[in-house]
Design a protein around this motif. Sequence first.
Motif, mmCIF file in Angstrom:
data_model
loop_
_atom_site.group_PDB
_atom_site.id
_atom_site.type_symbol
_atom_site.label_atom_id
_atom_site.label_comp_id
_atom_site.label_asym_id
_atom_site.label_seq_id
_atom_site.Cartn_x
_atom_site.Cartn_y
_atom_site.Cartn_z
ATOM 1 N N UNK A 42 0.972 -1.042 0.038
ATOM 2 C CA UNK A 42 -0.033 -0.149 0.367
ATOM 3 C C UNK A 42 0.948 0.967 -0.104
ATOM 4 N N UNK A 43 0.730 2.194 -0.870
ATOM 5 C CA UNK A 43 1.539 3.060 -1.248
ATOM 6 C C UNK A 43 1.672 3.819 -2.257
ATOM 7 N N UNK A 44 1.539 5.479 -1.672
ATOM 8 C CA UNK A 44 1.242 6.234 -2.724
ATOM 9 C C UNK A 44 2.324 7.292 -2.557
ATOM 10 N N UNK A 45 2.979 8.210 -3.952
ATOM 11 C CA UNK A 45 3.426 9.065 -3.182
ATOM 12 C C UNK A 45 3.547 10.454 -4.396
ATOM 13 N N UNK A 46 4.781 11.043 -4.391
ATOM 14 C CA UNK A 46 4.561 11.889 -5.195
ATOM 15 C C UNK A 46 4.142 11.908 -6.617
ATOM 16 N N UNK A 47 5.026 10.876 -6.906
ATOM 17 C CA UNK A 47 4.189 10.345 -8.410
ATOM 18 C C UNK A 47 3.712 9.426 -8.446
ATOM 19 N N UNK A 55 -0.706 13.633 -0.703
ATOM 20 C CA UNK A 55 -0.069 14.452 -1.812
ATOM 21 C C UNK A 55 0.996 15.410 -1.959
ATOM 22 N N UNK A 56 2.545 15.868 -2.558
ATOM 23 C CA UNK A 56 2.851 14.906 -3.066
ATOM 24 C C UNK A 56 3.577 14.239 -1.738
ATOM 25 N N UNK A 57 3.688 14.118 -0.363
ATOM 26 C CA UNK A 57 4.158 13.311 0.210
ATOM 27 C C UNK A 57 3.659 12.112 0.441
ATOM 28 N N UNK A 58 4.475 11.035 1.334
ATOM 29 C CA UNK A 58 4.864 9.401 1.128
ATOM 30 C C UNK A 58 4.078 8.512 2.163
ATOM 31 N N UNK A 59 3.220 7.570 1.230
ATOM 32 C CA UNK A 59 2.911 7.277 2.750
ATOM 33 C C UNK A 59 2.690 5.356 2.669
ATOM 34 N N UNK A 60 3.381 4.628 2.766
ATOM 35 C CA UNK A 60 3.485 3.039 2.364
ATOM 36 C C UNK A 60 3.883 2.251 4.125
ATOM 37 N N UNK A 61 2.948 1.214 3.097
ATOM 38 C CA UNK A 61 3.162 -0.115 4.314
ATOM 39 C C UNK A 61 2.508 -1.023 3.751
ATOM 40 N N UNK A 62 2.261 -2.451 4.848
ATOM 41 C CA UNK A 62 2.343 -3.556 3.787
ATOM 42 C C UNK A 62 0.655 -4.189 4.368
ATOM 43 N N UNK A 63 0.063 -4.783 3.709
ATOM 44 C CA UNK A 63 -1.357 -4.820 3.968
ATOM 45 C C UNK A 63 -1.891 -6.907 3.873
ATOM 46 N N UNK A 64 -1.734 -7.402 5.275
ATOM 47 C CA UNK A 64 -1.916 -9.231 5.074
ATOM 48 C C UNK A 64 -3.402 -9.033 5.114
#
Length: 296
Positions: free
Chosen positions: A105-110, A274-283
Amino acid sequence: MDTAGRLQGPTYKHAGTNAAPYELMTVRKLTPVIGAEIGNIDLSQPLTDAQFAEVSRALAENQVIFFRDQHLTMDRHDAFGRLFGELHEHPAAPSAPGHPGMMLIHADKDSPRADGEGWHSDVSCDPVPPLGSILYIRTCPDLGGDTLFASMYAAYETLSDRMKTYLEGLTALHVGDYRGVYAHHGVKDKDTSPSAVHPVVRVHPMTGRKCLYVNKGFTRRIVGLPRDESEGVLRFLYDHMANPLFQCRFQWRENSIAFWDNRCVQHRAMWDYWPNTRSGYRVTVRGEVPIGASQV
Ligand code: SIN
Protein backbone atom coordinates in the motif's frame (compact mmCIF):
# COMPACT_ATOMS: atom_id res chain seq x y z
CA MET A 1 -33.02 4.70 13.32
CA ASP A 2 -36.24 6.42 14.35
CA THR A 3 -38.02 9.13 12.36
CA ALA A 4 -35.97 11.76 14.23
CA GLY A 5 -32.72 10.12 13.02
CA ARG A 6 -31.76 8.72 16.43
CA LEU A 7 -29.83 5.44 16.52
CA GLN A 8 -32.00 2.73 17.99
CA GLY A 9 -32.34 -1.04 17.93
CA PRO A 10 -29.38 -3.45 17.86
CA THR A 11 -26.88 -0.73 16.91
CA TYR A 12 -27.81 1.17 20.02
CA LYS A 13 -27.85 -2.01 22.10
CA HIS A 14 -24.35 -3.02 20.93
CA ALA A 15 -22.94 0.47 21.37
CA GLY A 16 -21.22 1.71 24.50
CA THR A 17 -19.50 -0.46 27.04
CA ASN A 18 -18.35 -4.01 26.42
CA ALA A 19 -20.15 -6.93 28.04
CA ALA A 20 -17.07 -8.18 29.91
CA PRO A 21 -13.81 -6.48 30.87
CA TYR A 22 -10.55 -7.33 29.13
CA GLU A 23 -7.91 -8.93 31.35
CA LEU A 24 -4.78 -8.66 29.20
CA MET A 25 -5.06 -5.52 27.09
CA THR A 26 -6.79 -2.15 27.07
CA VAL A 27 -9.64 -1.38 24.69
CA ARG A 28 -10.56 2.28 24.16
CA LYS A 29 -13.58 2.81 21.95
CA LEU A 30 -13.32 5.54 19.30
CA THR A 31 -17.09 5.92 18.88
CA PRO A 32 -20.10 4.15 20.40
CA VAL A 33 -20.72 2.36 17.08
CA ILE A 34 -17.39 1.32 15.55
CA GLY A 35 -13.64 1.25 16.22
CA ALA A 36 -11.39 0.78 19.23
CA GLU A 37 -7.73 1.36 20.00
CA ILE A 38 -6.01 -1.58 21.67
CA GLY A 39 -3.19 -1.04 24.14
CA ASN A 40 -0.81 -3.12 26.25
CA ILE A 41 -0.05 -5.70 23.58
CA ASP A 42 3.14 -6.25 21.56
CA LEU A 43 2.34 -7.82 18.21
CA SER A 44 6.06 -8.40 17.47
CA GLN A 45 5.86 -11.32 19.93
CA PRO A 46 3.83 -14.50 19.41
CA LEU A 47 0.42 -14.13 21.05
CA THR A 48 -0.70 -16.47 23.80
CA ASP A 49 -4.04 -18.23 23.31
CA ALA A 50 -5.59 -15.87 25.86
CA GLN A 51 -4.28 -12.78 24.03
CA PHE A 52 -5.51 -14.15 20.70
CA ALA A 53 -8.96 -14.71 22.25
CA GLU A 54 -9.08 -11.10 23.50
CA VAL A 55 -7.95 -9.65 20.15
CA SER A 56 -10.61 -11.75 18.37
CA ARG A 57 -13.27 -10.58 20.79
CA ALA A 58 -12.21 -6.94 20.42
CA LEU A 59 -12.49 -7.25 16.64
CA ALA A 60 -15.94 -8.86 16.88
CA GLU A 61 -17.16 -6.18 19.30
CA ASN A 62 -15.68 -3.16 17.52
CA GLN A 63 -15.42 -4.25 13.85
CA VAL A 64 -12.11 -2.43 13.40
CA ILE A 65 -9.27 -2.26 15.92
CA PHE A 66 -6.11 -0.17 15.99
CA PHE A 67 -2.66 -0.67 17.49
CA ARG A 68 0.04 1.99 17.97
CA ASP A 69 3.84 1.82 18.16
CA GLN A 70 4.22 -1.69 16.81
CA HIS A 71 7.53 -2.89 15.36
CA LEU A 72 6.90 -5.95 13.24
CA THR A 73 9.08 -7.74 10.73
CA MET A 74 7.30 -8.95 7.61
CA ASP A 75 7.39 -12.47 8.99
CA ARG A 76 5.66 -11.34 12.20
CA HIS A 77 3.05 -9.34 10.27
CA ASP A 78 2.42 -12.43 8.15
CA ALA A 79 2.25 -14.66 11.25
CA PHE A 80 -0.21 -12.33 13.01
CA GLY A 81 -2.50 -12.56 9.95
CA ARG A 82 -2.21 -16.36 9.82
CA LEU A 83 -3.54 -16.62 13.38
CA PHE A 84 -6.93 -15.68 11.94
CA GLY A 85 -6.81 -17.90 8.84
CA GLU A 86 -5.04 -18.53 5.56
CA LEU A 87 -3.76 -15.43 3.80
CA HIS A 88 -5.58 -14.17 0.74
CA GLU A 89 -3.48 -13.37 -2.35
CA HIS A 90 -4.64 -10.29 -4.19
CA PRO A 91 -5.60 -11.07 -7.79
CA ALA A 92 -3.67 -8.12 -9.24
CA ALA A 93 -1.82 -5.95 -6.71
CA PRO A 94 1.95 -6.24 -6.19
CA SER A 95 3.13 -8.07 -3.08
CA ALA A 96 6.31 -8.05 -1.03
CA PRO A 97 9.08 -10.31 -2.37
CA GLY A 98 8.74 -13.75 -0.76
CA HIS A 99 5.39 -12.80 0.81
CA PRO A 100 2.64 -13.39 -1.77
CA GLY A 101 -0.04 -12.59 0.82
CA MET A 102 1.42 -9.19 1.67
CA MET A 103 0.09 -6.36 -0.49
CA LEU A 104 2.00 -3.11 -0.96
CA ILE A 105 0.00 0.00 0.00
CA HIS A 106 1.99 2.98 -1.24
CA ALA A 107 1.46 6.46 -2.64
CA ASP A 108 4.01 9.20 -3.23
CA LYS A 109 4.59 12.27 -5.40
CA ASP A 110 4.72 10.16 -8.58
CA SER A 111 1.57 8.14 -7.91
CA PRO A 112 -1.38 8.56 -10.28
CA ARG A 113 -3.71 7.20 -7.57
CA ALA A 114 -3.74 5.80 -4.06
CA ASP A 115 -5.25 2.52 -2.90
CA GLY A 116 -8.76 2.39 -1.55
CA GLU A 117 -9.91 5.94 -2.29
CA GLY A 118 -13.61 5.03 -2.57
CA TRP A 119 -15.84 3.18 -0.09
CA HIS A 120 -15.34 -0.57 -0.41
CA SER A 121 -14.96 -3.92 1.30
CA ASP A 122 -11.68 -5.51 0.19
CA VAL A 123 -11.88 -7.79 -2.84
CA SER A 124 -15.60 -8.46 -2.47
CA CYS A 125 -15.44 -9.61 -6.11
CA ASP A 126 -13.84 -12.84 -4.88
CA PRO A 127 -16.20 -15.84 -4.54
CA VAL A 128 -14.62 -16.33 -1.08
CA PRO A 129 -14.06 -12.71 0.00
CA PRO A 130 -11.67 -11.80 2.81
CA LEU A 131 -12.46 -12.03 6.51
CA GLY A 132 -10.29 -9.08 7.35
CA SER A 133 -7.29 -6.95 6.46
CA ILE A 134 -4.35 -5.94 8.62
CA LEU A 135 -2.67 -2.78 7.39
CA TYR A 136 0.69 -1.80 8.89
CA ILE A 137 1.73 1.74 7.95
CA ARG A 138 5.45 2.40 8.35
CA THR A 139 5.72 5.80 6.69
CA CYS A 140 3.03 8.46 6.72
CA PRO A 141 2.68 12.22 6.39
CA ASP A 142 2.46 14.43 9.49
CA LEU A 143 -1.04 15.37 8.42
CA GLY A 144 -3.59 13.61 6.23
CA GLY A 145 -3.82 10.05 4.94
CA ASP A 146 -6.54 9.07 7.44
CA THR A 147 -8.73 6.05 6.81
CA LEU A 148 -12.50 6.14 7.33
CA PHE A 149 -14.36 3.02 8.45
CA ALA A 150 -18.13 2.50 8.34
CA SER A 151 -20.19 -0.11 10.16
CA MET A 152 -22.40 -2.11 7.83
CA TYR A 153 -24.24 -3.49 10.88
CA ALA A 154 -25.31 0.04 11.75
CA ALA A 155 -26.19 0.75 8.11
CA TYR A 156 -28.42 -2.34 8.00
CA GLU A 157 -29.93 -1.99 11.46
CA THR A 158 -31.03 1.60 10.86
CA LEU A 159 -33.04 0.77 7.72
CA SER A 160 -36.82 0.65 8.02
CA ASP A 161 -38.41 -2.77 8.47
CA ARG A 162 -39.98 -2.37 5.02
CA MET A 163 -36.57 -1.83 3.41
CA LYS A 164 -35.06 -4.76 5.33
CA THR A 165 -37.84 -7.02 4.05
CA TYR A 166 -37.33 -5.76 0.49
CA LEU A 167 -33.57 -6.45 0.56
CA GLU A 168 -33.68 -9.84 2.25
CA GLY A 169 -33.02 -12.64 -0.26
CA LEU A 170 -31.61 -10.31 -2.94
CA THR A 171 -28.16 -10.97 -4.33
CA ALA A 172 -25.73 -8.65 -6.12
CA LEU A 173 -22.98 -9.05 -8.69
CA HIS A 174 -19.49 -7.90 -7.60
CA VAL A 175 -16.77 -7.43 -10.24
CA GLY A 176 -13.09 -6.50 -9.83
CA ASP A 177 -11.83 -4.65 -12.88
CA TYR A 178 -8.11 -4.27 -12.16
CA ARG A 179 -7.01 -3.39 -15.71
CA GLY A 180 -4.23 -0.80 -15.49
CA VAL A 181 -4.82 -0.21 -11.78
CA TYR A 182 -1.31 -1.28 -10.72
CA ALA A 183 0.56 -0.28 -13.91
CA HIS A 184 2.43 2.44 -11.94
CA HIS A 185 3.90 -0.35 -9.78
CA GLY A 186 5.11 -2.12 -12.94
CA VAL A 187 2.35 -4.74 -12.87
CA LYS A 188 1.33 -5.90 -16.35
CA ASP A 189 -2.38 -6.49 -16.77
CA LYS A 190 -3.29 -10.00 -15.86
CA ASP A 191 -6.12 -11.65 -17.71
CA THR A 192 -8.33 -11.55 -14.66
CA SER A 193 -11.51 -9.81 -13.63
CA PRO A 194 -12.85 -11.86 -10.73
CA SER A 195 -16.57 -11.74 -10.13
CA ALA A 196 -19.03 -13.25 -7.69
CA VAL A 197 -22.64 -13.03 -6.64
CA HIS A 198 -23.19 -12.37 -2.92
CA PRO A 199 -26.23 -11.70 -0.72
CA VAL A 200 -27.12 -8.02 -0.33
CA VAL A 201 -27.69 -8.67 3.39
CA ARG A 202 -25.24 -11.14 4.90
CA VAL A 203 -25.11 -12.72 8.33
CA HIS A 204 -21.81 -12.40 10.15
CA PRO A 205 -20.57 -15.95 10.91
CA MET A 206 -19.20 -15.01 14.36
CA THR A 207 -21.71 -12.52 15.74
CA GLY A 208 -24.87 -13.65 13.93
CA ARG A 209 -25.69 -9.98 13.22
CA LYS A 210 -26.97 -8.93 9.80
CA CYS A 211 -25.13 -6.36 7.74
CA LEU A 212 -25.24 -4.77 4.29
CA TYR A 213 -22.81 -6.30 1.83
CA VAL A 214 -22.85 -4.12 -1.29
CA ASN A 215 -20.22 -1.49 -1.99
CA LYS A 216 -19.47 1.18 -4.56
CA GLY A 217 -16.05 -0.25 -5.38
CA PHE A 218 -17.11 -3.68 -6.59
CA THR A 219 -20.90 -4.09 -6.74
CA ARG A 220 -22.26 -3.71 -10.28
CA ARG A 221 -25.97 -4.54 -9.96
CA ILE A 222 -28.60 -6.31 -7.94
CA VAL A 223 -29.45 -9.58 -9.65
CA GLY A 224 -32.93 -9.95 -11.14
CA LEU A 225 -34.04 -6.32 -10.84
CA PRO A 226 -34.65 -3.94 -13.77
CA ARG A 227 -31.51 -1.86 -14.33
CA ASP A 228 -32.99 1.47 -13.20
CA GLU A 229 -34.43 -0.12 -10.04
CA SER A 230 -31.09 -1.77 -9.21
CA GLU A 231 -29.26 1.52 -9.76
CA GLY A 232 -31.79 3.42 -7.63
CA VAL A 233 -31.64 0.95 -4.74
CA LEU A 234 -27.83 0.83 -4.78
CA ARG A 235 -27.63 4.64 -4.92
CA PHE A 236 -29.93 4.86 -1.90
CA LEU A 237 -27.90 2.26 0.01
CA TYR A 238 -24.57 3.96 -0.78
CA ASP A 239 -25.92 7.34 0.39
CA HIS A 240 -27.33 5.73 3.53
CA MET A 241 -24.07 3.86 4.33
CA ALA A 242 -22.07 7.08 4.09
CA ASN A 243 -23.88 8.57 7.12
CA PRO A 244 -21.10 9.77 9.51
CA LEU A 245 -23.10 8.32 12.43
CA PHE A 246 -21.88 4.88 11.31
CA GLN A 247 -18.21 5.85 10.99
CA CYS A 248 -14.93 6.29 12.75
CA ARG A 249 -11.83 7.95 11.35
CA PHE A 250 -8.30 6.75 12.09
CA GLN A 251 -5.37 9.17 12.09
CA TRP A 252 -2.27 7.21 11.28
CA ARG A 253 1.11 7.62 12.89
CA GLU A 254 4.17 5.68 11.82
CA ASN A 255 4.11 2.06 13.05
CA SER A 256 0.35 1.91 13.51
CA ILE A 257 -1.81 -1.04 12.53
CA ALA A 258 -5.48 -1.19 11.59
CA PHE A 259 -7.27 -4.55 11.55
CA TRP A 260 -10.74 -4.39 10.02
CA ASP A 261 -13.41 -7.01 9.48
CA ASN A 262 -14.32 -6.83 5.79
CA ARG A 263 -17.52 -8.78 6.38
CA CYS A 264 -19.21 -5.95 8.30
CA VAL A 265 -17.03 -2.87 7.59
CA GLN A 266 -16.34 -0.70 4.57
CA HIS A 267 -13.41 1.66 4.44
CA ARG A 268 -12.13 4.58 2.44
CA ALA A 269 -8.59 5.99 2.36
CA MET A 270 -8.06 9.75 2.11
CA TRP A 271 -5.45 10.79 -0.47
CA ASP A 272 -5.12 14.34 0.79
CA TYR A 273 -1.36 14.22 1.43
CA TRP A 274 0.14 14.44 -2.09
CA PRO A 275 3.08 14.98 -2.73
CA ASN A 276 4.01 13.30 0.57
CA THR A 277 4.61 9.58 0.94
CA ARG A 278 2.43 7.09 2.78
CA SER A 279 3.57 3.49 2.70
CA GLY A 280 3.06 0.10 4.30
CA TYR A 281 1.89 -3.44 3.77
CA ARG A 282 -1.45 -5.16 4.19
CA VAL A 283 -2.09 -8.81 4.85
CA THR A 284 -5.56 -10.00 4.05
CA VAL A 285 -7.08 -13.04 5.71
CA ARG A 286 -9.27 -15.41 3.67
CA GLY A 287 -12.88 -15.55 4.75
CA GLU A 288 -15.82 -17.74 3.87
CA VAL A 289 -18.63 -17.79 1.30
CA PRO A 290 -21.10 -15.13 2.55
CA ILE A 291 -24.34 -16.48 3.96
CA GLY A 292 -27.46 -14.45 3.26
CA ALA A 293 -30.05 -13.39 5.80
CA SER A 294 -32.65 -15.54 4.01
CA GLN A 295 -30.39 -18.66 4.22
CA VAL A 296 -30.27 -18.99 8.00
C1 SIN B 1 -7.06 -0.31 1.43
O1 SIN B 1 -6.69 -1.37 1.93
O2 SIN B 1 -8.08 -0.21 0.78
C2 SIN B 1 -6.21 0.92 1.67
C3 SIN B 1 -6.54 1.50 3.00
C4 SIN B 1 -5.61 2.60 3.39
O3 SIN B 1 -4.61 2.82 2.69
O4 SIN B 1 -5.86 3.24 4.40
